[in-house]
Enzyme design. Structure first.
Site, short mmCIF file in Angstrom:
data_model
loop_
_atom_site.label_atom_id
_atom_site.label_comp_id
_atom_site.label_asym_id
_atom_site.label_seq_id
_atom_site.Cartn_x
_atom_site.Cartn_y
_atom_site.Cartn_z
N SER A 243 0.85 -1.18 0.00
CA SER A 243 0.00 0.00 0.00
C SER A 243 0.88 1.23 0.00
O SER A 243 2.10 1.14 0.13
CB SER A 243 -0.91 0.00 1.22
OG SER A 243 -0.15 0.33 2.37
N LYS A 244 0.23 2.37 -0.12
CA LYS A 244 0.94 3.65 -0.22
C LYS A 244 1.94 3.87 0.92
O LYS A 244 2.96 4.53 0.72
CB LYS A 244 -0.08 4.80 -0.22
CG LYS A 244 -0.69 5.03 -1.59
CD LYS A 244 0.23 5.86 -2.47
CE LYS A 244 -0.19 5.82 -3.93
NZ LYS A 244 0.91 6.09 -4.84
N ARG A 245 1.63 3.34 2.08
CA ARG A 245 2.53 3.64 3.19
C ARG A 245 3.89 2.92 3.04
O ARG A 245 4.84 3.24 3.74
CB ARG A 245 1.86 3.36 4.54
CG ARG A 245 1.81 1.96 4.93
CD ARG A 245 0.88 1.64 6.06
NE ARG A 245 0.46 0.26 5.90
CZ ARG A 245 1.22 -0.76 6.22
NH1 ARG A 245 2.41 -0.58 6.76
NH2 ARG A 245 0.81 -1.99 6.00
N GLY A 247 5.54 3.19 0.35
CA GLY A 247 6.25 3.96 -0.66
C GLY A 247 5.48 3.90 -1.97
O GLY A 247 4.27 3.66 -1.95
N GLU A 253 5.43 6.73 -10.73
CA GLU A 253 6.28 7.26 -9.66
C GLU A 253 7.72 6.75 -9.78
O GLU A 253 8.66 7.47 -9.47
CB GLU A 253 5.72 6.86 -8.30
CG GLU A 253 4.39 7.50 -7.97
CD GLU A 253 3.78 6.90 -6.71
OE1 GLU A 253 4.17 7.31 -5.61
OE2 GLU A 253 2.93 6.00 -6.84
#
Ligand code: GLU
Length: 468
Positions: A243-245, A247, A253
């Site tokens: 998930s986003k947390r 990275g 990106e």
């Protein structure tokens, strides 16, 4: 399983957001498998969900695939464009007795579910229309439901997961065509895969259960079932679902962060697939080696260290011109100022001494500072310290001696060593003010490399600037 047909694989992303790194890896596996077998790799945009699908998301997919060098055969197929064909197949299933019209309203089904939940019964909906006599059909909207087998098992022979068995009594009669005539995902995928001649479906294991339902559609239509290969999802370094947390999760990106595409391909290929102990390999090798047997059953963990390490090796192994080309694409993707013609020229001459130990394009740029900056060089705080009165004196003495030297490392070396010796210092001591004068930085390529890249006139001018 259609083993005699030429391999055709596909990636079938839903254009509902950015391109996830997991989708990129799935695309890569399908691409490698097709390319390694002299087969085809197709792109299908699953845009049937009109509310969530956006053209921007489709553009992001195309951009991500292009960046990673995953070329697909023919035009990208829009799933939505095939909707008439999907409806046609739903009606053919009706005609074959493999599906039926269901007139139950949303409210009826909802009421059933609520009652079942309250009474703690199974909420699996069994339509009363499954075996109804068509003579009793009302003149009302209906959906088409698959007449799924209610006993026995549906068995998936999966190239990664092995034999996976699903109890048919736990699966409902799924809707294949909605009352507005639009297909459900489960029908559309099968029809499209069949029509596109897909032989191998390699996708995330979150679709394993779908494979059971989809198998029923293949069987109902008498179509060849593709080879299934459901790959474990990508987890974060802590073993939790990515998930986003953790990275970056979007392909774009990674491009903006400056990872080279070849390193990214290498890393993503290794993420959940192995070829012995090989870590670093070329895309050509990956195409030759990639197979379904090498895909692991455990979730792969994202490891940024390993990614950087492989990217560094790919940068070092890259052809200078190709690297410069990719670096310029990176600058554009990152929204940075493009190189001017003189900068590009110097960069191309400098590339040989920049690419060691650079893991990403920003590392290359940082090392290239001396070549990118124009005079006068502004030394940063650390390097300014080495430009004291004594060293400025030495530089002043050195410059005239550089006027008549042939500009090669062999000819420059004795001059610099001699000047250092006259002042009773080693070359190391002389290197610091030279770095400050030429680059204005303490971490730079070697002094000789900088002198050679900058050329005689520019080198002397920078030394004179610093000595003044
Ligand atoms: N559109 C589906 C997704 O993005 C993939 C369907 C498939 O690969 O069968 O998850």
């Amino acid at each position: 399983m259609p083993t005699d047909r030429p391999v055709i694989t596909r990636i079938a992303p839903s254009p509902t957001g950015y391109m996830h790194i997991g989708t990129a890896r799935t695309a890569l596996f399908n691409w490698l498998f097709a390319r390694g077998h002299g087969g085809k790799f197709l792109l299908r945009i699953e845009d049937t969900d009109r509310e969530r699908s956006t053209p921007e998301a489709t553009a992001a997919i195309i951009k991500g695939m292009t960046w990673l060098g995953l070329d697909w055969d023919g035009e990208a197929v829009s799933q939505f464009d095939q909707k008439d064909r999907h409806a046609e197949v739903a009606h053919e299933m009706l005609a074959r007795g493999a599906a039926y019209k269901c007139f139950a309203s949303q409210e009826e089904i909802e009421a059933f579910r609520q009652a079942a939940t309250e009474e703690k019964r199974s909420t699996l909906y069994r339509s009363p229309w499954r075996d109804a006599d068509p003579a009793t059909y009302p003149d009302a909207p209906y959906v088409i439901r698959m007449k799924a087998p209610q006993t026995g098992e549906t068995v998936i022979e999966d190239a990664v997961q092995g034999t996976v068995t699903f109890r048919n009594d736990l699966l409902d009669d799924m809707i294949v065509l909605r009352s507005d005539g639009t297909p459900t995902y489960m029908l559309a995928v099968v029809v499209d895969d069949h029509d596109m001649g897909i032989t191998h479906v390699i996708r995330g294991d979150d679709h394993l259960q779908n494979a059971a339902r989809q198998t029923m559609v293949y069987q109902a239509m008498g179509w060849d079932i593709p080879v299934w290969a459901h790959i474990p999802l990508i987890f974060g370094p802590d073993g939790k679902k990515l998930s986003k947390r953790h990275g970056a999760t979007g392909v774009e990106e990674y491009q903006v962060m400056g990872y080279p595409a070849a390193g990214m391909r290498n890393y993503l290929t290794r993420l959940g697939w192995a070829h012995g102990d090989d870590e670093f390999f070329t895309t050509q090798q990956a195409k030759e080696w990639f197979n379904l047997e090498g895909i692991g059953r455990a979730p792969a963990r994202l490891d940024f260290k390993k990614l950087e390490n492989l990217c560094g090796q790919h940068i070092a192994a890259s052809d200078d011109a190709a690297l410069l080309h990719e670096l310029e694409a990176y600058l554009a993707a990152a929204g940075a100022t493009p190189l001017t013609a003189p900068q590009r020229d110097r960069m191309s001459r400098a590339m040989y001494c920049l690419k060691d130990r650079a893991k990403k394009f920003p590392d290359l740029i940082e090392k290239a500072e001396f070549a990118l900056n124009a005079r006068p060089v502004e030394p940063d705080e650390a390097s300014a310290k080495s430009l004291d009165a004594v060293s400025r004196g030495i530089l002043k003495e050195l410059t005239p001696r550089l006027q008549n030297v042939t500009w090669t490392k062999e000819m420059l070396e004795p001059v610099l060593t001699e000047v250092a010796a006259t002042h009773g210092i080693g070359f190391g001591k002389l290197a610091a003010p030279l770095r400050a004068a030429l680059a204005g930085r303490t971490a730079t390529p070697s002094v000789y490399d900088m002198m050679l890249v900058l050329g005689q006139t520019e080198t002397i001018a920078r030394l004179e600037d610093a000595a003044a």
